[in-house]
Design an enzyme around this catalytic site. Structure first.
Site, short mmCIF file in Angstrom:
data_model
loop_
_atom_site.label_atom_id
_atom_site.label_comp_id
_atom_site.label_asym_id
_atom_site.label_seq_id
_atom_site.Cartn_x
_atom_site.Cartn_y
_atom_site.Cartn_z
N LYS B 92 -2.19 11.27 -32.81
CA LYS B 92 -1.64 12.17 -33.85
C LYS B 92 -1.03 13.38 -33.15
O LYS B 92 -1.59 13.88 -32.16
CB LYS B 92 -2.82 12.58 -34.75
CG LYS B 92 -2.48 13.34 -36.00
CD LYS B 92 -3.75 13.50 -36.84
CE LYS B 92 -3.51 14.18 -38.18
NZ LYS B 92 -4.76 14.23 -39.00
N SER B 168 -3.97 12.57 -43.55
CA SER B 168 -2.85 13.12 -42.83
C SER B 168 -2.49 12.35 -41.56
O SER B 168 -1.40 12.55 -41.02
CB SER B 168 -3.13 14.57 -42.47
OG SER B 168 -4.23 14.69 -41.58
N SER B 192 -8.73 12.29 -43.56
CA SER B 192 -7.45 11.99 -42.91
C SER B 192 -7.48 10.80 -41.95
O SER B 192 -6.42 10.39 -41.48
CB SER B 192 -6.93 13.23 -42.18
OG SER B 192 -6.48 14.17 -43.12
#
Lengths: 77, 466
Positions: B92, B168, B192
């Site tokens: 990420k 996310s 997330s």
């Protein structure tokens, strides 16, 4: 967009802590008092989210926590 | 024979080689494929597929080729290769990668200087022989469940590109689901890792709060931030988790099917967690039937727990961005800005009470874990919805879609419990995930149950047909 969320969830809330709903102008004063400028175009959405958070706060504040309960600020399960 | 054709020939002899981290590491160790060949092939797949799904915000091609060459040189020199030798992975884009600016999904961060060094977990993966392919898309500052990023574009669900990959860590889940990489590292504050795992139909692990280092990761909410892993199999999830914990975890990750689960007491999370749609309910029921579980347990005051999680998230998240909100508010994503501004105005009493409630809720749930070892709950109230969709209907009630994708995940990360999200594939439909929730530091139990379900073919993460 998020304003109706709490009413969608369960549990009717007893109103021991009826937090006052604030207006756009009150929100602007609150923000100015904290040194946080909010553009006029953002005010409606910020108010909507603040109102939602106030509903969450009411739910948390009205729970009868024992005074001995400390915060979980340094939380290490 | 060209390199590409040669690699294609090797890969066609073993269909797991592009999607299975354990198989890749084994093949590289045996010498049936080199790390460089594997990396070149993976880079090509990323180049082919990324325009369709928008998972990567940066591909670290030169670094990947250098890391792969180093693995091959070590093998040629007769050295013992580390456990993830030659395995491609990505992170990420809130993880520091030396030489790259850590975006955290924000345009504001793009003006910051590059990171001086890798985040600790990236260093750990490198030491384990894994090959970093790049940085992955996310919601701005991790504040969202859909990865509809205003600055860097939406990430699309590989099962249906018109639908959300979740967030996310949407880029992490979509990249693994699409078969671009077998592993990715993400973060989970309110869901997330678990939400995108569910919507993209893969395995995800959010360990106990504090279990994995957050050093070198851009924060969101210090009270709730967790690092974790996405994979296509429990073997890969367990292997990477063992690597990330430095192999010192005393709860040995034995996820072989024959380890059995008869010693593990399992119950279904009831009431609040039964609000999901027919797909979420069916997925939980499929697990319950396979496990022979009928016992139900209600967690106390879950609605209030979620409210408290909201307050802490809003307050800490806004506090982190206080200066940026004062001076650069218009540069935030329009989906993020009003929530952070509202959070910046919360009275301290609300925040403190929420943290006190958190301590109370934790004690209540710990009492439940005297009766059971594992709680099963849906990961999301529904499967992936259309991109741009604002609302959904749950039990006949219309509600905002984006915040409510975290309906079942927020109360769990609120008290830092470890969770494995397992994917349930639905005939002709989108996949959906189920949370296998354990007591703190009992990742091993959650992983054993998840692996058993995978062995029974109740849960699986097949490669998406593009």
């Amino acid at each position: 967009m998020m304003g109706v969320e709490l009413s969608d969830l369960t549990s009717a809330v007893a109103s021991k802590h009826n937090l006052k709903k604030i207006s756009e102008s009150e929100l602007r004063c609150l923000a100015e008092g904290q040194g946080m400028p909010i553009a006029a175009c953002d005010l409606p959405q910020v108010l909507q989210h603040y109102t939602l958070l106030a509903e969450h706060a009411q739910r948390v504040l009205e729970f009868p926590l024992n005074e001995a309960v400390e915060t979980a600020g340094q939380f290490r399960p | 024979m060209s390199v590409r054709r040669e690699v294609a020939s090797i890969l066609s002899s073993d269909s797991t080689l592009l999607t299975d981290a354990s198989a890749i590491a084994s093949a590289v160790k045996k010498g049936s494929i080199t790390a460089l060949q594997m990396t070149q092939q993976t880079l090509q797949i990323v180049a082919d597929l990324n325009p369709r799904y928008n998972c990567f915000t940066h591909v670290t091609e030169q670094r990947a080729l250098q890391e792969a060459t180093a693995i091959d040189q070590a093998r040629s020199a007769g050295k013992v290769l580390p456990p993830l030798a030659g395995v491609p992975y990505a992170v990420k884009n809130l993880f520091d990668i030396a030489g790259l600016t850590t975006l955290a999904g924000a345009k504001i961060n793009a003006t910051q200087p590059p990171a001086q060094q890798d985040a600790e977990l990236v260093r750990t993966m490198r030491q384990a022989g894994a090959i970093l392919l790049g940085a992955l898309n996310m919601d701005e500052y991790a504040y969202g469940f859909t990865t509809e990023n205003y600055h860097y574009g939406v990430t699309r669900n590989p099962h249906d590109p018109t639908r959300s990959a979740g967030g996310s860590s949407g880029g992490c889940a979509a990249a693994v689901a699409a078969g671009m990489v077998p592993l990715s590292l993400g973060s989970d504050t309110n869901g997330s890792i678990r939400v995108p795992s569910s919507l993209c139909g893969i395995f995800g692990l959010k360990p106990t709060y504090g279990k994995l280092s957050l050093q070198g990761m851009f924060p969101f909410v210090h009270s709730f931030d967790h690092a974790g892993v996405f994979a296509r199999s429990m073997q890969d999830l367990a292997l990477s988790y063992q690597v990330l914990t430095g192999n010192h975890d005393t709860n040995a990750m034995d996820v072989s099917a024959d380890s059995g689960i008869t010693d593990i007491r399992i119950a279904l999370a009831a009431d609040y967690f039964e609000q999901g749609d027919v797909h979420a309910t069916a997925a939980v029921q499929a697990l319950a039937t396979a496990l022979g579980v009928t016992k139900k347990i209600s967690l106390p005051e879950v609605v209030r727990a979620r409210s408290a999680a909201y307050l802490i998230t809003a307050s800490e998240g806004a506090n982190l961005h206080w200066q940026r909100l004062r001076t650069q508010a218009q540069e935030f994503d329009p989906l993020t800005r009003p929530r952070l501004l509202a959070g910046s105005l919360l009275p301290a009493a609300w925040y403190v009470q929420a943290q006190r409630f958190r301590a109370w809720f934790y004690e209540q749930v710990m009492q439940l874990f005297r009766q059971v070892d594992i709680l099963i709950a849906p990961a999301t109230p529904c499967s992936a919805q259309l991109l741009g969709q604002d609302s959904m209907i749950l039990n006949g009630v219309s509600m905002p879609l984006r915040p409510n994708m975290g309906l079942f995940t927020q109360p769990i990360s609120f008290i830092g419990l470890p969770v494995v999200t397992v994917p349930v594939q639905q005939q002709g439909g989108m996949p959906i995930g189920v949370q296998i929730i354990a007591a703190p530091h009992c990742e091993d139990k959650a992983m054993r149950v998840a692996a058993w379900l995978e062995a029974q073919a109740v849960c699986s993460a097949p490669v998406v047909n593009h």
